[in-house]
Design an enzyme around this catalytic site. Structure first.
Site, PDB file in Angstrom:
ATOM      1  N   ASP A 194       1.835  -1.280  11.804  1.00 40.39           N
ATOM      2  CA  ASP A 194       0.478  -1.591  11.097  1.00 40.39           C
ATOM      3  C   ASP A 194       0.412  -3.003  11.649  1.00 40.39           C
ATOM      4  O   ASP A 194      -0.987  -3.669  11.215  1.00 40.39           O
ATOM      5  CB  ASP A 194       0.477  -1.484   9.715  1.00 40.39           C
ATOM      6  CG  ASP A 194       0.547  -0.098   9.254  1.00 40.39           C
ATOM      7  OD1 ASP A 194       0.057   0.844  10.211  1.00 40.39           O
ATOM      8  OD2 ASP A 194       0.917   0.283   8.208  1.00 40.39           O
ATOM      9  N   LYS A 204       0.923  -1.210  -0.034  1.00 44.50           N
ATOM     10  CA  LYS A 204       0.049   0.012   0.048  1.00 44.50           C
ATOM     11  C   LYS A 204       0.952   1.155   0.007  1.00 44.50           C
ATOM     12  O   LYS A 204       0.784   2.311  -0.818  1.00 44.50           O
ATOM     13  CB  LYS A 204      -0.926   0.016   1.317  1.00 44.50           C
ATOM     14  CG  LYS A 204      -1.945   0.984   1.404  1.00 44.50           C
ATOM     15  CD  LYS A 204      -2.894   0.759   2.110  1.00 44.50           C
ATOM     16  CE  LYS A 204      -2.695   0.683   3.584  1.00 44.50           C
ATOM     17  NZ  LYS A 204      -2.772   2.013   4.372  1.00 44.50           N
ATOM     18  N   ARG A 259      -8.588  12.171  12.628  1.00 42.42           N
ATOM     19  CA  ARG A 259      -7.185  11.811  12.801  1.00 42.42           C
ATOM     20  C   ARG A 259      -6.352  13.100  12.728  1.00 42.42           C
ATOM     21  O   ARG A 259      -6.862  14.106  12.306  1.00 42.42           O
ATOM     22  CB  ARG A 259      -6.699  10.970  11.560  1.00 42.42           C
ATOM     23  CG  ARG A 259      -7.431   9.604  11.792  1.00 42.42           C
ATOM     24  CD  ARG A 259      -6.864   8.488  10.944  1.00 42.42           C
ATOM     25  NE  ARG A 259      -5.584   8.260  11.172  1.00 42.42           N
ATOM     26  CZ  ARG A 259      -4.924   7.331  10.404  1.00 42.42           C
ATOM     27  NH1 ARG A 259      -5.400   6.746   9.254  1.00 42.42           N
ATOM     28  NH2 ARG A 259      -3.659   6.879  10.896  1.00 42.42           N
ATOM     29  N   ARG A 265      -6.575   1.449  17.972  1.00 43.16           N
ATOM     30  CA  ARG A 265      -6.271  -0.198  17.833  1.00 43.16           C
ATOM     31  C   ARG A 265      -5.923  -0.744  19.332  1.00 43.16           C
ATOM     32  O   ARG A 265      -6.079  -2.120  19.325  1.00 43.16           O
ATOM     33  CB  ARG A 265      -5.150  -0.301  16.925  1.00 43.16           C
ATOM     34  CG  ARG A 265      -5.587  -0.235  15.407  1.00 43.16           C
ATOM     35  CD  ARG A 265      -4.516  -0.380  14.415  1.00 43.16           C
ATOM     36  NE  ARG A 265      -5.242  -0.182  12.997  1.00 43.16           N
ATOM     37  CZ  ARG A 265      -4.484  -0.058  11.687  1.00 43.16           C
ATOM     38  NH1 ARG A 265      -3.171   0.148  12.023  1.00 43.16           N
ATOM     39  NH2 ARG A 265      -5.200  -0.134  10.736  1.00 43.16           N
ATOM     40  N   SER A 281       7.390   8.919  12.515  1.00 40.22           N
ATOM     41  CA  SER A 281       6.468   8.884  11.463  1.00 40.22           C
ATOM     42  C   SER A 281       6.690   8.951   9.950  1.00 40.22           C
ATOM     43  O   SER A 281       7.229  10.026   9.679  1.00 40.22           O
ATOM     44  CB  SER A 281       4.937   9.800  11.747  1.00 40.22           C
ATOM     45  OG  SER A 281       4.180   9.872  10.543  1.00 40.22           O
ATOM     46  N   ARG A 286       3.045   6.040  -3.256  1.00 38.52           N
ATOM     47  CA  ARG A 286       4.141   6.794  -3.800  1.00 38.52           C
ATOM     48  C   ARG A 286       4.364   6.657  -5.273  1.00 38.52           C
ATOM     49  O   ARG A 286       4.864   7.588  -5.935  1.00 38.52           O
ATOM     50  CB  ARG A 286       5.375   6.343  -2.931  1.00 38.52           C
ATOM     51  CG  ARG A 286       5.299   6.799  -1.546  1.00 38.52           C
ATOM     52  CD  ARG A 286       5.998   6.182  -0.476  1.00 38.52           C
ATOM     53  NE  ARG A 286       6.037   6.481   0.835  1.00 38.52           N
ATOM     54  CZ  ARG A 286       5.152   6.176   1.824  1.00 38.52           C
ATOM     55  NH1 ARG A 286       4.135   5.667   1.711  1.00 38.52           N
ATOM     56  NH2 ARG A 286       5.649   6.895   2.906  1.00 38.52           N
ATOM     57  N   ARG A 314      -7.609  -3.776   9.340  1.00 46.03           N
ATOM     58  CA  ARG A 314      -6.622  -4.511  10.053  1.00 46.03           C
ATOM     59  C   ARG A 314      -7.094  -5.244  11.001  1.00 46.03           C
ATOM     60  O   ARG A 314      -6.732  -6.650  11.432  1.00 46.03           O
ATOM     61  CB  ARG A 314      -5.347  -3.740  10.138  1.00 46.03           C
ATOM     62  CG  ARG A 314      -4.462  -3.303   9.014  1.00 46.03           C
ATOM     63  CD  ARG A 314      -3.226  -2.975   9.264  1.00 46.03           C
ATOM     64  NE  ARG A 314      -2.867  -1.879   8.149  1.00 46.03           N
ATOM     65  CZ  ARG A 314      -2.428  -2.215   6.917  1.00 46.03           C
ATOM     66  NH1 ARG A 314      -2.500  -3.518   6.584  1.00 46.03           N
ATOM     67  NH2 ARG A 314      -2.038  -1.348   6.131  1.00 46.03           N
TER      68      ARG A 314
HETATM   69  C1  S3P Z   1       2.563   4.683   6.293  1.00 42.05           C
HETATM   70  C2  S3P Z   1       3.123   5.033   7.465  1.00 42.05           C
HETATM   71  C3  S3P Z   1       2.421   4.647   8.684  1.00 42.05           C
HETATM   72  C4  S3P Z   1       1.584   3.515   8.682  1.00 42.05           C
HETATM   73  C5  S3P Z   1       0.613   3.788   7.358  1.00 42.05           C
HETATM   74  C6  S3P Z   1       1.341   3.652   6.210  1.00 42.05           C
HETATM   75  C7  S3P Z   1       3.074   5.340   5.133  1.00 42.05           C
HETATM   76  O1  S3P Z   1       1.878   5.591   9.316  1.00 42.05           O
HETATM   77  O2  S3P Z   1       0.891   3.336   9.738  1.00 42.05           O
HETATM   78  O3  S3P Z   1      -0.181   2.640   7.279  1.00 42.05           O
HETATM   79  O4  S3P Z   1       2.806   4.683   3.915  1.00 42.05           O
HETATM   80  O5  S3P Z   1       3.944   6.199   5.279  1.00 42.05           O
HETATM   81  P1  S3P Z   1       2.957   6.402  10.444  1.00 42.05           P
HETATM   82  O6  S3P Z   1       4.165   6.972   9.536  1.00 42.05           O
HETATM   83  O7  S3P Z   1       2.195   7.814  10.473  1.00 42.05           O
HETATM   84  O8  S3P Z   1       3.022   5.792  11.378  1.00 42.05           O
END
Ligand code: S3P
Length: 438
Positions: A321, A27, A128, A352, A173, A32, A393
């Site tokens: 995740d 995903k 969020r 979660r 993050s 990207r 999930r």
């Molecule tokens: C993601 C980063 C993660 C992840 C999300 C996808 C990404 O979030 O939980 O499902 O594609 O950069 P965070 O970077 O906010 O932890």
């Protein structure tokens, strides 16, 4: 639009998982691929693209900004890049469904465009936290309005001149890091992000794949504004986060032996392998290779006697995740599993920690949610009716719990499984899970 919440999974107890399967594309990498493909010069060809609702939200947002995109068809997408300055103002707000990644990454890109734009999402995404991106973007010179709670919609003003910043990220993050690096492509000077712990690095890898220089020194990642992206070919590996449900399922089921083909094993994503192995899982990797800048492998998982562990905090961002599924593994393990340092789980597609604790308690598991984690006593999984709260999930994790349950498990509100794993129920049935979709 993200589907209604009327889908229920009913999963019979027992069953096992066998054979060879390929779960859908990653995903994060799929998002990207659209974003960088759209901003590149030339046509980018993608294979293995995840046709989930989250990624389609990203794809439709770029179509709405004038980018010609063919597909997706069986994972193939062709994107006619418009260059970094070629996007056009969309006619209305960009609807991003359930997808936090789309909103956070796009906020960085949109902040640097010549036009205004509004980003909106479904009920979950609308709750969020977005200040984690709007605050550093404002430091770069962006102008973005959120509602009072710092949540969407995001009203992003165009025509702002951005300047590079040196940002110390308070939370680990990848979404925040990627947002700022994307804004940094347009900024004057250098934009640097320092991460408190390693997070997924697909943006950095893919920028380099598109010919854009990214500097990394320890935990500080920098880009210089004013460069260009050159179209490329991308092969998206299978998503380790989707493979996780089968890894946990095969570990807890009796007589399981399943091979997950061509899964991305980027070192910033393999926390789940490390944690499950520490719990005693029987996992073997084969055919390890590099595909377009990302490592991939086939993952074979067989039944194992799991034991409870204290999950190392440094693994948390690398498995962020995967915790709903890891909690199910812990519920089937011998002894206690302790998770700390995972407060971020409370602000994902659902809370979660709470939602998994509620569901596991309904199934008779002894769990104690904490502010930043969970204590789980392994034992027997009963039967019952649990709520996924529209979190993909959570739904798939409870489906796998049935492999060790005393009776059927009914899971409500499962339509959002399509955001990341379209075809989950069919593939799981083929592998041996006795799931019915109502
Ligand atoms: C993601 C980063 C993660 C992840 C999300 C996808 C990404 O979030 O939980 O499902 O594609 O950069 P965070 O970077 O906010 O932890």
């Amino acid at each position: 639009m993200t589907s209604t919440n009327s889908t229920t999974f009913i999963v019979k107890p027992g069953g096992t998982l066998n054979g060879e399967i390929r779960v859908p594309g990653d995903k994060s990498i799929s998002h990207r691929s659209i974003m960088l493909g759209a901003l590149a010069e030339g046509t980018t060809e993608v294979t293995g693209f995840l046709e989930g609702e989250d990624n389609l939200a990203t794809l439709n947002a770029f179509r709405a900004m004038g980018v010609n995109i063919t597909g997706p068809e069986q994972g193939r997408v062709s994107i006619e890049g418009v260059g970094l300055h070629g996007l056009k103002a969309p006619d209305g707000p960009l609807y991003l469904g359930n997808s936090g990644t789309s909103m956070r990454l796009l906020s960085g890109l949109m902040a640097a465009q010549a036009f205004d734009c509004t980003l909106i999402g479904d009920a979950s995404l609308s709750g969020r936290p977005m200040r984690r991106v709007t605050v550093p973007l404002a430091e770069m010179g962006a102008k973005i309005e959120t509602n009072e709670a710092g949540t969407p919609p995001l009203h992003i003003h165009g025509g702002r001149k951005l300047k590079g910043i040196d940002y110390d990220m308070p939370v680990a993050s990848a979404q925040v890091k990627s947002c700022l690096l994307l804004a940094g492509l347009y900024a004057d000077g250098q934009t640097c992000v320092t991460e408190p712990a390693p997070t997924r690095d697909h943006t950095e890898r893919m920028l380099q794949g598109f010919g854009y220089a990214v500097k990394r020194e320890d935990n500080r990642i920098c880009v210089e504004g004013g460069g260009r992206l050159t179209a490329t070919r991308l092969d998206v590996p299978a998503d380790i986060s989707s493979a996780t449900f089968f890894m946990v399922g095969a570990s807890i089921a009796d007589g399981a032996d399943i091979t997950l083909k061509h899964v991305g094993i980027n070192p910033t994503r393999i926390g789940v392998l490390n944690i499950l192995r520490q719990m005693g899982a029987n996992i073997e990797l084969a055919n390890e290779q590099q595909v377009g800048g990302e490592p991939v492998a086939d993952i074979r998982v067989r039944s194992a006697r799991l034991k409870g562990i204290r999950i190392p905090e440094e693994q948390v961002p690398l498995a962020i995740d995967e915790f709903p599924a890891i909690f199910v593994a812990a519920a089937c393990a011998e002894g206690e599993t302790v998770l700390t340092g995972a407060r971020e789980l409370r602000v994902k597609e659902s809370d979660r920690i709470q939602v998994m604790a509620d569901g596991l308690q309904i199934l008779g598991v002894d769990v104690r949610p904490t502010e930043d984690g969970m204590l789980i006593q392994g034992g027997l999984i009963g039967s019952g009716c649990v709520q996924s709260h529209g979190d993909h999930r959570i739904a798939m994790s409870f489906a796998m719990a049935a492999l060790r349950a005393a009776g059927p498990i009914e899971i409500h509100d499962c339509a959002n499984v399509d955001t990341s794993f379209p075809g989950f129920a069919t593939l799981a049935q083929q592998a041996g899970l006795e799931v019915t979709v109502v």
